[in-house]
Design a protein around this motif. Structure first.
Motif, PDB file in Angstrom:
ATOM      1  N   ARG A  54      32.217  17.333  46.840  1.00 16.23           N
ATOM      2  CA  ARG A  54      32.585  18.693  46.899  1.00 16.23           C
ATOM      3  C   ARG A  54      33.013  19.079  45.477  1.00 16.23           C
ATOM      4  O   ARG A  54      33.793  18.505  44.864  1.00 16.23           O
ATOM      5  CB  ARG A  54      33.823  18.989  47.952  1.00 16.23           C
ATOM      6  N   SER A  55      32.325  20.301  45.073  1.00 16.10           N
ATOM      7  CA  SER A  55      32.581  20.579  43.767  1.00 16.10           C
ATOM      8  C   SER A  55      32.551  22.498  43.598  1.00 16.10           C
ATOM      9  O   SER A  55      31.463  22.737  43.930  1.00 16.10           O
ATOM     10  CB  SER A  55      31.772  19.962  42.710  1.00 16.10           C
ATOM     11  N   LEU A  56      33.721  23.019  43.331  1.00 18.70           N
ATOM     12  CA  LEU A  56      33.504  24.147  43.080  1.00 18.70           C
ATOM     13  C   LEU A  56      32.472  24.596  41.657  1.00 18.70           C
ATOM     14  O   LEU A  56      31.857  25.855  42.035  1.00 18.70           O
ATOM     15  CB  LEU A  56      34.986  24.830  42.552  1.00 18.70           C
ATOM     16  N   LEU A  57      32.516  23.779  40.576  1.00 16.61           N
ATOM     17  CA  LEU A  57      31.773  24.202  39.614  1.00 16.61           C
ATOM     18  C   LEU A  57      30.223  24.232  40.154  1.00 16.61           C
ATOM     19  O   LEU A  57      29.460  25.051  39.761  1.00 16.61           O
ATOM     20  CB  LEU A  57      31.753  23.340  38.618  1.00 16.61           C
ATOM     21  N   LEU A  58      29.848  23.064  40.970  1.00 15.69           N
ATOM     22  CA  LEU A  58      28.435  23.162  41.545  1.00 15.69           C
ATOM     23  C   LEU A  58      28.208  24.476  42.393  1.00 15.69           C
ATOM     24  O   LEU A  58      27.269  25.112  42.363  1.00 15.69           O
ATOM     25  CB  LEU A  58      28.283  22.155  42.283  1.00 15.69           C
ATOM     26  N   LEU A  59      29.220  25.004  43.109  1.00 22.07           N
ATOM     27  CA  LEU A  59      29.010  26.280  43.917  1.00 22.07           C
ATOM     28  C   LEU A  59      28.763  27.326  43.071  1.00 22.07           C
ATOM     29  O   LEU A  59      27.826  28.227  43.301  1.00 22.07           O
ATOM     30  CB  LEU A  59      30.161  26.373  45.022  1.00 22.07           C
ATOM     31  N   LEU A  60      29.576  27.357  42.088  1.00 21.14           N
ATOM     32  CA  LEU A  60      29.365  28.579  41.253  1.00 21.14           C
ATOM     33  C   LEU A  60      28.242  28.657  40.516  1.00 21.14           C
ATOM     34  O   LEU A  60      27.596  29.668  40.248  1.00 21.14           O
ATOM     35  CB  LEU A  60      30.442  28.623  40.124  1.00 21.14           C
ATOM     36  N   GLN A  61      27.561  27.458  39.894  1.00 19.08           N
ATOM     37  CA  GLN A  61      26.257  27.418  39.461  1.00 19.08           C
ATOM     38  C   GLN A  61      25.129  27.741  40.385  1.00 19.08           C
ATOM     39  O   GLN A  61      24.037  28.310  39.916  1.00 19.08           O
ATOM     40  CB  GLN A  61      26.350  26.160  38.648  1.00 19.08           C
ATOM     41  N   PHE A  74      31.166  35.388  38.283  1.00 19.54           N
ATOM     42  CA  PHE A  74      30.833  34.047  38.406  1.00 19.54           C
ATOM     43  C   PHE A  74      31.085  33.320  37.088  1.00 19.54           C
ATOM     44  O   PHE A  74      31.630  32.035  37.005  1.00 19.54           O
ATOM     45  CB  PHE A  74      29.231  33.731  38.880  1.00 19.54           C
ATOM     46  N   LEU A  75      30.421  33.963  36.116  1.00 19.42           N
ATOM     47  CA  LEU A  75      30.707  33.249  34.721  1.00 19.42           C
ATOM     48  C   LEU A  75      32.163  33.214  34.393  1.00 19.42           C
ATOM     49  O   LEU A  75      32.557  31.998  33.721  1.00 19.42           O
ATOM     50  CB  LEU A  75      29.838  34.044  33.688  1.00 19.42           C
ATOM     51  N   CYS A  76      33.028  34.188  34.732  1.00 19.69           N
ATOM     52  CA  CYS A  76      34.280  34.077  34.412  1.00 19.69           C
ATOM     53  C   CYS A  76      35.115  32.916  34.863  1.00 19.69           C
ATOM     54  O   CYS A  76      35.871  32.423  34.563  1.00 19.69           O
ATOM     55  CB  CYS A  76      34.971  35.533  34.568  1.00 19.69           C
ATOM     56  N   ILE A  77      34.669  32.878  36.303  1.00 25.02           N
ATOM     57  CA  ILE A  77      35.410  32.006  37.211  1.00 25.02           C
ATOM     58  C   ILE A  77      35.078  30.406  36.483  1.00 25.02           C
ATOM     59  O   ILE A  77      35.721  29.582  36.624  1.00 25.02           O
ATOM     60  CB  ILE A  77      34.962  31.869  38.807  1.00 25.02           C
ATOM     61  N   GLU A  78      33.698  30.269  36.203  1.00 26.06           N
ATOM     62  CA  GLU A  78      33.272  29.100  35.826  1.00 26.06           C
ATOM     63  C   GLU A  78      33.973  28.653  34.427  1.00 26.06           C
ATOM     64  O   GLU A  78      34.197  27.399  34.347  1.00 26.06           O
ATOM     65  CB  GLU A  78      31.852  29.019  35.628  1.00 26.06           C
ATOM     66  N   TYR A 138      36.352  25.255  34.011  1.00 22.82           N
ATOM     67  CA  TYR A 138      35.877  24.392  32.988  1.00 22.82           C
ATOM     68  C   TYR A 138      37.267  24.050  31.974  1.00 22.82           C
ATOM     69  O   TYR A 138      37.682  23.004  31.695  1.00 22.82           O
ATOM     70  CB  TYR A 138      34.934  24.579  32.097  1.00 22.82           C
ATOM     71  N   HIS A 139      37.966  25.093  31.743  1.00 23.45           N
ATOM     72  CA  HIS A 139      39.400  25.122  30.951  1.00 23.45           C
ATOM     73  C   HIS A 139      40.400  25.292  31.547  1.00 23.45           C
ATOM     74  O   HIS A 139      41.468  25.722  30.969  1.00 23.45           O
ATOM     75  CB  HIS A 139      39.005  26.366  29.744  1.00 23.45           C
ATOM     76  N   ARG A 140      40.401  24.851  32.760  1.00 16.95           N
ATOM     77  CA  ARG A 140      41.797  24.905  33.573  1.00 16.95           C
ATOM     78  C   ARG A 140      42.965  24.102  32.914  1.00 16.95           C
ATOM     79  O   ARG A 140      44.010  24.572  33.169  1.00 16.95           O
ATOM     80  CB  ARG A 140      41.337  24.446  34.967  1.00 16.95           C
ATOM     81  N   ASP A 141      42.794  23.066  32.485  1.00 11.21           N
ATOM     82  CA  ASP A 141      43.667  22.197  31.860  1.00 11.21           C
ATOM     83  C   ASP A 141      44.321  23.204  30.630  1.00 11.21           C
ATOM     84  O   ASP A 141      45.631  23.120  30.582  1.00 11.21           O
ATOM     85  CB  ASP A 141      43.398  20.707  31.310  1.00 11.21           C
ATOM     86  N   GLY A 142      43.551  23.468  29.608  1.00  7.79           N
ATOM     87  CA  GLY A 142      43.948  24.288  28.584  1.00  7.79           C
ATOM     88  C   GLY A 142      44.857  25.701  29.163  1.00  7.79           C
ATOM     89  O   GLY A 142      45.887  26.225  28.692  1.00  7.79           O
TER      90      GLY A 142
END
Length: 710
Positions: free
Chosen positions: A57-64, A676-680, A684-688
């Motif tokens: 399960r991956s949210l990034l995969l769903l967004l892409q 979608f691009l903004c959420i992705e 991707y930069h969630r740690d920062g």
């Protein structure tokens, strides 16, 4: 859901490619480790290095995946169908007259009209055609029956506003002819309905008006003239300013001469009224004057009203030149002496018996004034005339006898010819009994309605009639006589009216090519230069039509010297312009002494630059109050009207028989893609982002308690 380009859905084939990227094994490089403690994770490493792994399960995969699907749908251009609100063939008229530059809507009316027109074309049926007409002084077709809406939008955006008077009737007539070729046509008019010229006639198609404009706040310069005083010594500037608003306005009038500020006047303008300003003693060296209407407060730089094109006006100051006067009579010493003392006047005389073809000048110049003393020719010359005691009825007036000892009636204090003239002690022995003709006004009234002096314009030429001979009165013995004669001749010369006429923007002008020139060079107010060459050569003088007068301002016309121009030809022209009587004429007019004239006559160089001005001067166009759109809509026919003979299509078609129109859904799809691009990116930069949020929270936490007062 239908699609405009369904083949673009093949882009969905990228969905398995994205999933495959998540199933492929991770390729890792071999490395030597110093400890076997890592063996406990050997199973996980082996699983990870397998050719395929289990899909997690991956949210990034769903967004892409959603992004790929959205891009495919965007390329396929989905749309929704609905009934069309317009006819199949549209003729769009864009009003580009000067009033469309008004700024009561941001940024101006024409820009707002373009937006409204482009929005209205969304109701065009599928496969519909659009023609675009730009309407100002004359109508012109910008786009003719195009199905490419992107090209139509680009053409509409490129239509500029003009600074001339609009003629919507010409555009409607052209639109009617274009609409007559179709069985289902409609005319759209994007305008403020502030019509300087009311359109007439019927349009063979229904008309829908797209209205723009809200207010009417505008003040305008509606007249400008530079007039020379009758004494030919000083000049005055006459300006007429109109307040076209419903409230009082305070403005400032600036007079500029040859790009130099000469004078400033503050004017207060009543609503819906004009105010005339007279500025005397214009410097003699000034060649061109400009009048600017600015705000009452010079510190405020914003536009004082909502239309700027009529806040500036120009005029060319006429150059000084000799005035040629011919006196036809037995000789009146009082009259000739008074005329000879007028500045810049050359005076000649002949007897009635000598008057005829031989009195015509041989130097190319015409008489500026002919004075007939108790004599009238059989045919009146096309020249300003002053008739003194006419002996018979003519086109100048009906003679019904004589009047002995006529008294002078009540004088008009505002009469310009009587300015500084006192006739209270004047006595007249005898006068001719006349009746004031319809083309003239009475200047000095006499007994029982018989005028003693009247003047006016007959057939475009200034004419004046004095009912008595000066020598048969005591008027020549008074100071009033030379003043009266100076004022009267000044009006007959034409100095009471504007010596130069402003050209209406967009109107063609005839420019004469002088002898010795091969063409003309015209410099426009914006600095651009246009060279004009006649189509035929060999003629000594010809004219060229110049139509590039769309910009208000001063135009300079410079003759282009030809190869045959020489000093000898110029000298010959100067001799002809000197005004000396021809020695070959046996009965040529005799010169009369002119002590008031300058020693040398003004020599006019035929190759010298000349100037003319272009001004709006149109009260109707400056009235920017939006009009009633129903007056334009009423010129169209009903929707069910049959087409003209020979037109394509079926007459009487209605909106229900038209193809549907399409509303493409690209806007929500593009917004979804951006989301979608903004959420992705955020994932991707969630740690920062988490670190940034914590850092901001700590800083706000430290600052917050210090800002609370104890």
């Amino acid at each position: 859901m239908p699609f405009t380009t369904p083949l673009a859905l093949l882009g969905l084939l990228f969905v398995p490619a994205v999933i495959a990227m998540y199933l492929l094994k991770l390729r890792r490089d071999e490395a030597v480790v110093p400890s076997t403690l890592l063996w406990t994770r050997l199973v996980a490493d082996i699983e990870a290095n397998a050719p395929w792994q289990k899909l997690r399960r991956s949210l990034l995969l769903l967004l892409q995946l959603l992004l790929v699907i959205a891009l495919a749908f965007l390329a396929a251009r989905p749309f929704l169908e609905r009934p069309a609100g317009l006819a199949r063939d549209i003729v769009l008229i864009m009003d580009t007259s000067a009033s469309m530059a008004a700024t009561d809507v941001v940024p101006d009316r024409l820009t707002a009209a373009k937006q409204v027109a482009i929005e209205a074309l969304k109701d065009l049926p599928t496969g519909g055609k659009v023609s675009v007409i730009a309407a100002d002084r004359s109508a012109r077709i910008v786009v003719n029956e195009s199905r490419d809406l992107s090209r139509v939008r680009q053409a509409i955006e490129g239509i500029p506003v003009t600074q001339s008077r609009g003629d919507l009737g010409d555009a409607l007539e052209l639109a009617s002819k274009l609409a007559a070729r179709s069985g289902d046509a409609q005319v759209l008019v994007a305008t403020d309905a502030a019509l300087a010229r009311k359109p007439v006639g019927q349009v063979r198609a229904p008309i829908k008006v797209l209205s723009v404009g809200r207010e009417r706040r505008n003040q305008a310069i509606v007249a400008l003239a530079v007039r020379t005083s009758p004494s030919a010594v000083t000049r005055s500037v006459f300006v007429s300013v109109a307040n076209l608003d419903l409230v009082q306005a305070a403005r400032r009038l600036e007079l500029w001469g040859d790009d130099r500020l000469l004078e400033v006047r503050d004017v207060r303008l009543d609503p819906q009224a004009r105010s005339d300003v007279i500025i005397d003693d214009l410097p003699p060296e000034v060649g061109t004057v400009e009048v600017r209407l600015v705000g009452a407060d010079p510190a405020v730089t914003t536009a004082p009203d909502q239309l700027a094109v009529d806040d500036r006006a120009w005029a060319v100051v006429p150059p000084d030149r000799k005035r040629l006067i011919l006196v036809v009579g037995e000789g009146d010493a009082y009259l000739e002496t008074a005329l000879s003392f007028l500045p810049n006047v050359e005076l000649y005389g002949v007897t009635p018996a000598e008057y005829g073809p031989k009195t015509e000048r041989t130097d190319g110049r015409s008489w500026d004034l002919i004075v007939f003393e108790r004599f009238l020719p059989a045919a009146m010359p096309k020249t300003p005339i002053l008739a003194i005691a006419p002996p018979r009825s003519s086109a100048l007036g009906d003679v019904s006898g004589t009047i002995a000892d006529p008294g002078i009636g009540a004088l008009d204090p505002d009469e310009p010819v009587l300015r500084f003239v006192d006739l209270s002690t004047t006595h007249i022995a005898e006068a001719t009994k006349l009746a004031t003709p319809a083309w003239a006004r009475t200047i000095i009234p006499g007994p029982r309605g018989a005028p003693l002096l009247y003047a006016g314009t007959r057939d475009g030429v200034n004419q004046g009639v004095l009912a008595f001979e000066p020598r048969r009165s005591d008027l020549p013995l008074q100071v009033a006589f030379p003043i009266l004669l100076a004022n009267l001749t000044g009006e007959l010369f034409g100095s009471s009216t504007a010596p130069t006429e402003a050209v209406e923007p967009g109107a063609p002008v005839q420019l004469v090519i002088p002898s010795g020139a091969k063409g003309l060079s015209v410099t426009r107010p914006d600095g651009t230069v246009t060279e004009l060459v006649p189509s035929t050569t060999g003629s000594s003088s010809s004219a060229i039509t110049f139509a590039g007068t769309d910009l208000p301002g001063v135009y300079t016309v410079t003759p282009i010297a030809g190869p045959t121009a020489s000093a000898g030809s110029s000298a010959g022209t100067s001799d002809q312009a000197s005004g000396a009587p021809s020695a070959s004429a046996a009965a040529s007019p005799r010169p009369i002494a002119s002590p008031g004239a300058s020693g040398q006559p003004v020599v006019v160089d035929p190759l010298a630059p000349v100037r003319f001005v272009v001004d709006l001067f149109d009260v109707n166009e400056s009235t920017i109050a939006p009009g009633d759109p129903s007056t334009i809509s009423a010129l169209g026919t009903s929707t069910g009207a049959a087409p003209a003979p020979g037109a394509s299509g079926t007459g009487g078609s209605t909106a229900t028989e038209r193809p549907t129109t399409r509303d493409e859904l690209w806007v929500p799809i593009v917004l979804a893609i951006l989301a979608f691009l903004c959420i992705e990116w955020a994932l991707y930069h969630r740690d920062g982002l988490i670190k940034l949020r914590r850092s901001l929270g700590e800083r706000l936490g430290r600052v917050g308690p210090r800002s609370v007062p104890r």
